[in-house]
Design a protein around this motif. Structure first.
Motif, PDB file in Angstrom:
ATOM      1  N   ASP A 175      -0.683  -8.151 -69.365  1.00  0.00           N
ATOM      2  CA  ASP A 175       0.221  -9.131 -70.109  1.00  0.00           C
ATOM      3  C   ASP A 175       1.073 -10.030 -69.487  1.00  0.00           C
ATOM      4  O   ASP A 175       1.372 -11.015 -69.709  1.00  0.00           O
ATOM      5  N   ARG A 217      -1.059 -12.680 -68.372  1.00  0.00           N
ATOM      6  CA  ARG A 217      -1.093 -13.767 -69.581  1.00  0.00           C
ATOM      7  C   ARG A 217       0.006 -14.528 -69.809  1.00  0.00           C
ATOM      8  O   ARG A 217       0.074 -15.752 -70.525  1.00  0.00           O
ATOM      9  N   LEU A 218       1.145 -13.854 -69.492  1.00  0.00           N
ATOM     10  CA  LEU A 218       2.450 -14.701 -69.752  1.00  0.00           C
ATOM     11  C   LEU A 218       2.799 -15.391 -68.531  1.00  0.00           C
ATOM     12  O   LEU A 218       3.904 -16.158 -68.763  1.00  0.00           O
ATOM     13  N   ARG A 219       1.809 -15.575 -67.560  1.00  0.00           N
ATOM     14  CA  ARG A 219       2.046 -16.445 -66.478  1.00  0.00           C
ATOM     15  C   ARG A 219       3.290 -16.174 -65.767  1.00  0.00           C
ATOM     16  O   ARG A 219       4.014 -17.065 -65.203  1.00  0.00           O
TER      17      ARG A 219
END
Lengths: 280, 404
Positions: free
Chosen positions: B357, B360-362
């Motif tokens: 996660d 994906r949130l960088r």
């Protein structure tokens, strides 16, 4: 496989998506092709009328999808339907940035927001040439200011309101390779396919007073703090060719690299005669 | 002198002021109305200069004639620079022209001190008045406030301007005495107090005419004297608290033409300025205190950012379990910002947080890794000494070139 075309228009897509959803058609059974159609899709029929299902989705989702729909790129419409489908099935994480699908959705929203910001910032109006009214065929008066802009996503439609607020009763025209907008001081005329006459008007023309801005830009910059990488990051190169100051940048950078870095003063100003001030 | 020559000189003279923000103004629109300009609280950077700085406003001096002799300033009276002076009408014309072209979102006007502080301030107010009243300009206006000017003039300026600023100039009183003998810390703070009183007097009175809706800011010059970062940050914190400043700008001192011997000739300390801005952001946005970032006298580390430096010095709070910690605590993890922290908390309500996660949130995992626990991840380096961790982030040693 159902193959659909929404003409890159969100409202049409929404109607289609709603109908598909009501029939319970899964994302893998539908594709949105551009005008050319999907080569490998054997077109199946779209079921007629509203289906039996009426799924409910969170109130924020339509707005999010509308934003992401401005994004131009692969799977432009299929991804939106997949998100909608998953959320309608009860998987709310599909619209959150932390999930697989939501991450892509939010990336698109972010790109669109960034591009909207770019059009607010980097669009440049220039005073329109004489006789602009006849050329543009937009009623009696014709635009006072024209602008040409090449956005990477479909952001002009949303940006018009911003320029209406800024420009008051002035008449202006914005043309892009795809769409165009004309505001006559009272009403907005938005064209999804920009008329060629508008494009011509927005791209041509000279600008006798443009030199003031260039003089300002040249002198505003501090050679001792040269940082071309930051400039590139904030103002991508693709905008330079349409910005009046764009052509100045390479020379300013190389001047600064070749020894102008000693202090902050601009070269033109350094050439002028100095003056000390008496003690009043 | 032609307008374009004046513009060249007075833009060149104004560039040492770092602030160019156009954010924080209230909703204003010219839709369907006479006049020009809008603001909505969001700043817009209309261009960037090769020094990587944003061009948001027409930033000029009304004049660069000046009676003062501040050593760090290019416009001091003993400086041998070309001088020019705009008439208020000329500034108005330039502002409106640039605004219509969508080159700027407003005006940032400052000035050298001519005749007297009051006279100078009157001239600045005159420009703002012309814009707002004669031309019904609704864009952004930032006026520099001259310390020692009559509080009534400051009050008047505040009714036209979105932002006022008084420059604190140098971080310590001793340096101010030495480098800017005509200025005094007391009168600078008095001017800040005047602006603050104007703001406070409108509080709870929604119908009162607006007064500097975007608040006040100030600028500190970094590297012209020997003050350390610890003093600078404590000063900034006191200013934020004492005068409710919106922003403190840090301007790395950059060498000026015909530089006096009292100020350095060195290149501007840009990295130091950058670290100060990062630390300042932690003070304003993340609820850090200056004493947490720098416990004693000294400077911020240049090789790593202040948040990472703080985390390395406070390992007892880490690793942090992202499935249980508060959002503000999560935002203290290096590599995870406020926004990502809020998104993690939102996601957590749906399911447990996993390592992917964060990808994906960088989030910047290279930094965050040793400081976090997720449902599928526990850091191997949890017990590694901070010194060792710090070395991991720094560049691998490089052999020097034979020719410099």
């Amino acid at each position: 496989m159902i193959s659909l075309d929404c003409g890159d228009c969100f409202d049409i897509w929404r109607g289609q998506a709603r109908q598909l959803l009501s029939h319970g058609i899964a994302p893998c059974a539908v594709t949105w092709a551009g005008a050319g159609g999907d080569l490998f899709a054997s077109a199946g029929p779209m079921p007629l009328g509203q289906g039996p299902r009426q799924p409910r989705v969170p109130a924020q989702l339509p707005g999010l999808l509308c934003q992401a729909a401005r994004y131009r790129g692969e799977q432009r419409w299929s991804l939106l339907y997949e998100v909608l489908w998953r959320v309608a099935q009860g998987d709310r994480s599909a619209m959150l940035a932390g999930s697989d699908l939501g991450s892509e959705l939010h990336r698109r929203v972010k790109q669109v927001r960034r591009e909207t910001h770019h059009i607010h910032a980097f669009l440049r109006f220039v005073p329109a040439a004489e006789g602009a009214a006849e050329d543009a065929a937009v009623g009696a008066a014709g635009p006072q200011f024209v602008a040409w802009h090449e956005p990477a996503h479909d952001v002009l439609g949303d940006a018009c309101e911003h320029f209406i607020g800024r420009m008051g009763q002035a008449r202006w025209l914005i043309a892009t390779p795809r769409d165009g907008a004309y505001y006559d001081g009272q009403t907005l005329q938005y064209q999804r396919h920009c008329p060629a006459a508008w494009q011509h008007l927005a791209q041509g023309g000279d600008d006798p007073d443009g030199g003031l801005w260039l003089a300002y830009y040249r002198n505003l910059f501090n050679p001792a703090r040269l940082n071309p990488k930051a400039l590139q990051g904030h103002m991508p190169g693709r905008f330079w060719k349409h910005l009046p100051e764009g052509p100045l940048i390479p020379a300013l950078v190389s001047d600064a690299q070749l020894g102008k870095r000693r202090d902050g003063q601009a070269r033109e100003v350094a050439r002028l005669k100095g003056k000390r001030v008496g003690k009043g | 002198m032609e307008l374009i020559d004046k513009l060249s000189i007075l833009a060149d003279a104004a560039k040492y002021d770092a602030s160019c923000a156009s954010s924080g103004a209230p909703q204003r629109s010219s839709k369907g109305r006479a006049g020009l300009g809008a603001s909505n609280g969001m700043g817009i950077c209309h261009s960037y200069t090769p020094d990587g700085r944003c061009v948001s406003l027409l930033k000029v001096l009304l004049t660069n004639f000046c009676l003062y002799d501040c050593q760090y300033c290019v416009n001091r009276r003993s400086s041998d620079v070309p001088r020019a002076r705009f008439s208020p009408e000329e500034v108005v014309r330039l502002t409106l022209d640039f605004y219509r072209r969508n080159c700027v979102s407003g005006l940032f006007l400052s000035s050298g001190i001519i005749r007297s502080p009051d006279y100078t301030m009157e001239q600045l107010v005159r420009v703002a008045q012309l814009l707002r009243e004669t031309h019904q300009f609704r864009g952004y206006i930032h006026l520099k406030t001259i310390p020692d000017a009559d509080p009534l003039l400051v009050e008047q300026a505040g009714r036209y301007a979105d932002r006022l600023s008084v420059n604190i100039e140098l971080p310590s009183e001793a340096s101010l005495r030495q480098l800017a003998p005509e200025k005094s810390a007391a009168s600078i703070r008095a001017a800040m107090g005047t602006i603050q009183r104007g703001e406070l007097s409108r509080q709870g009175q929604p119908r009162a005419p607006a007064f500097v809706p975007a608040g006040q800011s100030t600028q500190m010059i970094i590297g012209a004297d020997t003050t350390d970062d610890s003093t600078i940050l404590r000063n900034a914190e006191a200013l934020y608290r004492g005068y409710q400043l919106r922003r403190v700008y840090y301007s790395a001192f950059s060498p000026i033409p015909a530089s006096p011997a009292s100020v350095p000739r060195a290149a501007p300390p840009l990295l130091r300025e950058h670290r100060l801005y990062q630390a300042d952001f932690l003070l304003r946005g993340y609820g850090y205190r200056a004493a947490e970032l720098l416990a004693g006298p000294g400077d911020l580390a240049l090789d790593i950012d202040p948040k990472l430096a703080w985390a390395l010095a406070n390992r007892e709070g880490f690793p942090l379990d992202l499935n249980h910690a508060e959002a503000l605590q999560i935002a203290r993890v290096p590599g995870i910002g406020l926004r990502s922290a809020q998104r993690l908390v939102a996601l957590r309500r749906q399911r447990r947080i996993r390592y992917d996660d964060l990808v994906r949130l960088r989030c910047v995992l290279a930094k965050a890794r040793p400081f976090i626990i997720t449902s599928d991840y526990h850091p191997r380096q949890a017990d590694a000494p901070s010194q060792w961790l710090r070395r991991q982030w720094l560049e691998a040693p490089r052999q020097l070139g034979l020719f410099p």
